[in-house]
Design an enzyme around this catalytic site. Structure first.
Site, PDB file in Angstrom:
ATOM      1  CD  GLU A  72      -2.953  -1.119   2.312  1.00  0.00           C
ATOM      2  OE1 GLU A  72      -4.084  -1.557   2.110  1.00  0.00           O
ATOM      3  OE2 GLU A  72      -2.570  -0.722   3.424  1.00  0.00           O
ATOM      4  CG  HIS A  96      -8.788   5.903   1.397  1.00  0.00           C
ATOM      5  ND1 HIS A  96      -8.657   5.629   0.055  1.00  0.00           N
ATOM      6  CD2 HIS A  96      -8.245   4.854   2.049  1.00  0.00           C
ATOM      7  CE1 HIS A  96      -8.061   4.456  -0.087  1.00  0.00           C
ATOM      8  NE2 HIS A  96      -7.789   3.963   1.114  1.00  0.00           N
ATOM      9  NE  ARG A 111      -4.575   5.572   3.004  1.00  0.00           N
ATOM     10  CZ  ARG A 111      -5.002   4.672   3.849  1.00  0.00           C
ATOM     11  NH1 ARG A 111      -5.546   5.028   4.985  1.00  0.00           N
ATOM     12  NH2 ARG A 111      -4.871   3.393   3.552  1.00  0.00           N
ATOM     13  CG  HIS A 156      -9.859   6.114   5.357  1.00  0.00           C
ATOM     14  ND1 HIS A 156     -10.802   5.151   5.104  1.00  0.00           N
ATOM     15  CD2 HIS A 156      -8.709   5.451   5.647  1.00  0.00           C
ATOM     16  CE1 HIS A 156     -10.246   3.955   5.205  1.00  0.00           C
ATOM     17  NE2 HIS A 156      -8.983   4.102   5.556  1.00  0.00           N
ATOM     18  NE  ARG A 211      -4.868   5.152   9.430  1.00  0.00           N
ATOM     19  CZ  ARG A 211      -5.286   4.181   8.620  1.00  0.00           C
ATOM     20  NH1 ARG A 211      -4.717   2.982   8.679  1.00  0.00           N
ATOM     21  NH2 ARG A 211      -6.258   4.381   7.776  1.00  0.00           N
TER      22      ARG A 211
HETATM   23  P1  FAD Z   1     -13.974   0.658  15.862  1.00  0.00           P
HETATM   24  O1  FAD Z   1     -13.697  -0.617  15.193  1.00  0.00           O
HETATM   25  O2  FAD Z   1     -14.475   1.781  15.034  1.00  0.00           O
HETATM   26  O3  FAD Z   1     -15.025   0.333  17.001  1.00  0.00           O
HETATM   27  C1  FAD Z   1     -15.618   1.358  17.766  1.00  0.00           C
HETATM   28  C2  FAD Z   1     -16.547   0.714  18.763  1.00  0.00           C
HETATM   29  O4  FAD Z   1     -16.969   1.681  19.707  1.00  0.00           O
HETATM   30  C3  FAD Z   1     -17.799   0.153  18.143  1.00  0.00           C
HETATM   31  O5  FAD Z   1     -18.120  -1.064  18.779  1.00  0.00           O
HETATM   32  C4  FAD Z   1     -18.856   1.192  18.490  1.00  0.00           C
HETATM   33  O6  FAD Z   1     -20.154   0.678  18.587  1.00  0.00           O
HETATM   34  C5  FAD Z   1     -18.368   1.622  19.854  1.00  0.00           C
HETATM   35  N1  FAD Z   1     -18.838   2.937  20.287  1.00  0.00           N
HETATM   36  C6  FAD Z   1     -18.627   4.146  19.712  1.00  0.00           C
HETATM   37  N2  FAD Z   1     -19.239   5.100  20.434  1.00  0.00           N
HETATM   38  C7  FAD Z   1     -19.842   4.487  21.472  1.00  0.00           C
HETATM   39  C8  FAD Z   1     -20.639   4.913  22.549  1.00  0.00           C
HETATM   40  N3  FAD Z   1     -20.977   6.204  22.739  1.00  0.00           N
HETATM   41  N4  FAD Z   1     -21.093   3.996  23.429  1.00  0.00           N
HETATM   42  C9  FAD Z   1     -20.807   2.690  23.264  1.00  0.00           C
HETATM   43  N5  FAD Z   1     -20.049   2.214  22.260  1.00  0.00           N
HETATM   44  C10 FAD Z   1     -19.578   3.106  21.390  1.00  0.00           C
HETATM   45  N6  FAD Z   1      -7.060   0.162   9.066  1.00  0.00           N
HETATM   46  C11 FAD Z   1      -6.090  -0.726   8.796  1.00  0.00           C
HETATM   47  O7  FAD Z   1      -5.124  -0.846   9.557  1.00  0.00           O
HETATM   48  N7  FAD Z   1      -6.174  -1.506   7.691  1.00  0.00           N
HETATM   49  C12 FAD Z   1      -7.206  -1.433   6.817  1.00  0.00           C
HETATM   50  O8  FAD Z   1      -7.251  -2.162   5.844  1.00  0.00           O
HETATM   51  C13 FAD Z   1      -8.225  -0.485   7.069  1.00  0.00           C
HETATM   52  N8  FAD Z   1      -9.274  -0.351   6.218  1.00  0.00           N
HETATM   53  C14 FAD Z   1     -10.284   0.497   6.546  1.00  0.00           C
HETATM   54  C15 FAD Z   1     -11.407   0.564   5.723  1.00  0.00           C
HETATM   55  C16 FAD Z   1     -12.477   1.377   6.057  1.00  0.00           C
HETATM   56  C17 FAD Z   1     -13.676   1.445   5.161  1.00  0.00           C
HETATM   57  C18 FAD Z   1     -12.418   2.154   7.236  1.00  0.00           C
HETATM   58  C19 FAD Z   1     -13.549   3.054   7.622  1.00  0.00           C
HETATM   59  C20 FAD Z   1     -11.299   2.098   8.050  1.00  0.00           C
HETATM   60  C21 FAD Z   1     -10.232   1.276   7.718  1.00  0.00           C
HETATM   61  N9  FAD Z   1      -9.102   1.183   8.525  1.00  0.00           N
HETATM   62  C22 FAD Z   1      -8.119   0.290   8.244  1.00  0.00           C
HETATM   63  C23 FAD Z   1      -9.074   1.860   9.826  1.00  0.00           C
HETATM   64  C24 FAD Z   1      -9.437   0.848  10.919  1.00  0.00           C
HETATM   65  O9  FAD Z   1     -10.468   0.011  10.449  1.00  0.00           O
HETATM   66  C25 FAD Z   1      -9.877   1.531  12.183  1.00  0.00           C
HETATM   67  O10 FAD Z   1      -8.968   2.516  12.550  1.00  0.00           O
HETATM   68  C26 FAD Z   1      -9.972   0.528  13.332  1.00  0.00           C
HETATM   69  O11 FAD Z   1     -10.770  -0.563  12.956  1.00  0.00           O
HETATM   70  C27 FAD Z   1     -10.544   1.195  14.561  1.00  0.00           C
HETATM   71  O12 FAD Z   1     -10.786   0.208  15.521  1.00  0.00           O
HETATM   72  P2  FAD Z   1     -11.278   0.629  16.955  1.00  0.00           P
HETATM   73  O13 FAD Z   1     -11.366  -0.617  17.755  1.00  0.00           O
HETATM   74  O14 FAD Z   1     -10.460   1.742  17.471  1.00  0.00           O
HETATM   75  O15 FAD Z   1     -12.745   1.237  16.692  1.00  0.00           O
HETATM   76  C1  SIN Z   2      -7.352   0.518   2.471  1.00  0.00           C
HETATM   77  O1  SIN Z   2      -7.587  -0.679   2.330  1.00  0.00           O
HETATM   78  O2  SIN Z   2      -7.058   1.276   1.550  1.00  0.00           O
HETATM   79  C2  SIN Z   2      -7.441   1.082   3.831  1.00  0.00           C
HETATM   80  C3  SIN Z   2      -6.212   0.765   4.543  1.00  0.00           C
HETATM   81  C4  SIN Z   2      -6.091   1.617   5.754  1.00  0.00           C
HETATM   82  O3  SIN Z   2      -6.918   2.494   5.975  1.00  0.00           O
HETATM   83  O4  SIN Z   2      -5.117   1.420   6.470  1.00  0.00           O
END
Ligand code: FAD
Ligand code: SIN
Length: 524
Positions: free
Chosen positions: A110, A234, A281, A342, A377
């Site tokens: 990537e 993104h 990015r 993103h 990032r």
């Molecule tokens: P999240 O997975 O967002 O979880 C948040 C949690 O908090 C959820 O359960 C939600 O319900 C809960 N929550 C929020 N507010 C409240 C509240 N008030 N009360 C109770 N619960 C609450 N990163 C990579 O490293 N590789 C990738 O390939 C990649 N692809 C991505 C693709 C997309 C489309 C997106 C949007 C992001 C991508 N990212 C990627 C980024 C990555 O997915 C996120 O940064 C990561 O998953 C965040 O995880 P987290 O556990 O911090 O939060």
């Molecule tokens: C992607 O698959 O392009 C997202 C990867 C990331 O957000 O780290």
């Protein structure tokens, strides 16, 4: 209800912490909506880790610092990257079916990475990770998973029945979304893992619940937040009038995809950066934005149709299927794409143990600013951050368990002075307004004047929303609106303070990058 530890959020960070804590402590995981509603389930590209024989930690560290435009904290970058192979081993143990090539995991590439180092499950890595973590948590009797709980605020010393004046965090007030009642959940330690604030923008790849709740709750309780101006866009979100937030993974460019101007067919990235489509990015998003604005386009083209059709289908089965459903055959034609918000690089300031400023409060994942990402990032470093800091916070809590006091009695949620809302329209109107001016005034390219305009609108809306909040019963929509507005304010205030362009913060008024990189730390 009392538990040993409360975790707010059931994504990669929250469930990783739950599994580590659940070895010997009683853990409650609360999630807004469903347990799979966060960004984790939507992640496509994969997880970055040094696993290739020709690669080194030093390379990954250097790539992370270059992408982060020097704002990263080296200590954190080293801490995370050196733990990446262990994190991947752990996920393999949990049953995540990463793609492999012979005996080795398949590594894709990537933007910003000098080597192939992204492990993945086709083009839907996040879903596989989310499922494996949930399965393991569900099998652990020490872990209680409670979906449909929207946390409203942290319970702190202010809410103790016998006020002690301590700044300690004792848990959360959470709205039961099925009954409409707000319950107090207390614990010796609380971990915020609530994800990002992407939905503060009109166009975002993030799920609907990414409203910055954890960041806003921690800020209101007195914790510092940092680098909120560093919002990542993104470069390649699908342009489609019906499907507004479908990501086209960066791995499409990693596997040879080209960016083309749809009017001229010109492959334009060479005009912007020698790393072409695999520049970091921020660079590619700005280039796409510049092409679109200069030529008055609706979108640019991402084209991988020069690769063999079988190769494309094998690498991107989910994207292929989704696009075919919309009448786009990516093996034969280019994909229309636009930049979209993103990832939230800033957040609640934490140390290497996941500790925030507030005693008893930890945080992990996208809601934090750990020092890993700096001003931008590096792709696929964020799931990794969730695994490393989910474990780190849990390890610190377990190692210091004897020093955590039991929570005192706290006051129940007071609803005596509020009524049911009779003007839900205000929520919708304000939500739309915030997201639109944030997109137009606080987007990829900024100016001081536009930031000031945004700040002015935020002030007006804050009075309105606080008045509404003071008079009506809370609902998830109201909780989210209040938090979105709080995050919008933190983003704009941080952006106004940075008098330079660095990484994701690009302003026409200060186009130069200052010699010394400084975090923007806001103190409540
Ligand atoms: P999240 O997975 O967002 O979880 C948040 C949690 O908090 C959820 O359960 C939600 O319900 C809960 N929550 C929020 N507010 C409240 C509240 N008030 N009360 C109770 N619960 C609450 N990163 C990579 O490293 N590789 C990738 O390939 C990649 N692809 C991505 C693709 C997309 C489309 C997106 C949007 C992001 C991508 N990212 C990627 C980024 C990555 O997915 C996120 O940064 C990561 O998953 C965040 O995880 P987290 O556990 O911090 O939060
Ligand atoms: C992607 O698959 O392009 C997202 C990867 C990331 O957000 O780290």
């Amino acid at each position: 209800m009392q538990h040993d530890v409360i975790i707010v959020g059931s994504g990669a960070a929250g469930l990783t912490a739950a599994l580590a804590l659940g070895q010997d402590l009683k853990v409650l995981v609360l999630a807004k909506g469903t347990l799979t509603g966060g960004s984790t389930a939507w992640a496509q590209g994969g997880i970055a880790a040094v696993l290739d024989a020709g690669d080194t930690f030093e390379n990954h560290i250097r790539d992370t610092m270059i992408a982060g435009a020097g704002l990263n904290r080296l200590e954190t970058v080293e801490f995370v990257i050196e733990r990446a192979p262990h994190a991947i081993d752990r996920l393999v143990e949990l049953g995540v079916p990463f793609n492999s090539e012979g005996e080795h995991l398949h590594l894709t590439r990537e933007g910003g990475h000098s080597h192939r180092r992204i492990v993945h499950v086709n083009d839907a890595t996040g879903w596989a990770v989310q499922e494996a973590l949930l399965r393991a948590c569900e099998a652990n009797p020490n872990i209680t998973l409670l979906p449909n709980r929207a946390c409203v605020d942290l319970i702190t010393g202010r809410h103790e029945e016998r006020y002690s004046g301590s700044g300690r965090v004792w848990g959360v007030y959470a709205l039961d979304e099925t009954t409409g009642k707000v319950e107090a959940h207390t614990a010796r330690a609380t971990v915020l893992a609530t994800g990002g604030a992407g939905r503060v923008y009109q166009f975002s790849t993030a799920p609907r619940g990414a409203t910055g709740d954890g960041i806003a709750m921690a800020w209101r309780a007195g914790a510092r937040v940092s680098n909120m101006e560093m919002m990542q866009f993104h470069p390649t979100c699908l342009y489609n009038l019906d499907v507004k937030n479908f990501l086209i993974t960066e791995a499409v460019r990693g596997e040879g995809g080209h960016l083309l101007n749809p009017r001229t067919g010109h492959r334009y990235m060479a005009d912007y950066d020698e790393r072409l489509e695999l520049a970091p990015r921020d660079v590619v998003a700005r280039a796409n934005d510049a092409e679109i604005k200069r030529d008055g386009l609706d979108y640019v083209h991402l084209d991988i149709s020069h690769q063999p059709a079988d190769f494309v289908k094998a690498h991107f089965p989910n994207i292929y299927e989704k696009l075919m459903g919309l009448g786009i055959d990516m093996t034969k034609q280019p994909i229309p794409v636009v930049p979209a918000q993103h990832y939230t690089c800033g957040g609640v300031l934490i140390d290497l143990d996941g500790r925030t400023d507030l005693p008893g409060l930890y945080a992990a994942g996208e809601c934090t600013e750990s020092g890993l990402h700096g001003a931008n990032r590096l792709a696929s470093n964020s799931l990794l951050e969730c695994f490393v800091f989910g474990e780190a916070a849990a390890a610190h809590i377990r190692a210091n368990w004897d020093s955590f006091d039991a929570p005192p009695p706290v006051r129940a949620w007071d609803e005596s002075r509020v009524t049911n809302s009779d003007e839900e329209v205000i929520i919708k109107q304000n939500w739309t307004e915030i997201r639109r001016f944030m997109w137009n005034y606080v987007g990829i390219v900024r100016t001081t004047k536009r930031l000031e305009r945004a700040a002015h609108r935020i002030k007006l809306l804050t009075d309105e929303v606080e008045d509404y909040y003071g008079h009506f019963r809370v609902s998830t929509d109201l909780i989210e609106l209040r938090n979105l507005l709080q995050c919008a304010d933190l983003i704009v205030q941080s952006a106004l303070r940075r008098k330079e362009s660095r990484g994701l913060h690009y302003t026409l008024d200060y186009p130069q990058t200052l010699k010394i990189a400084r975090d923007t730390v806001l103190v409540p």
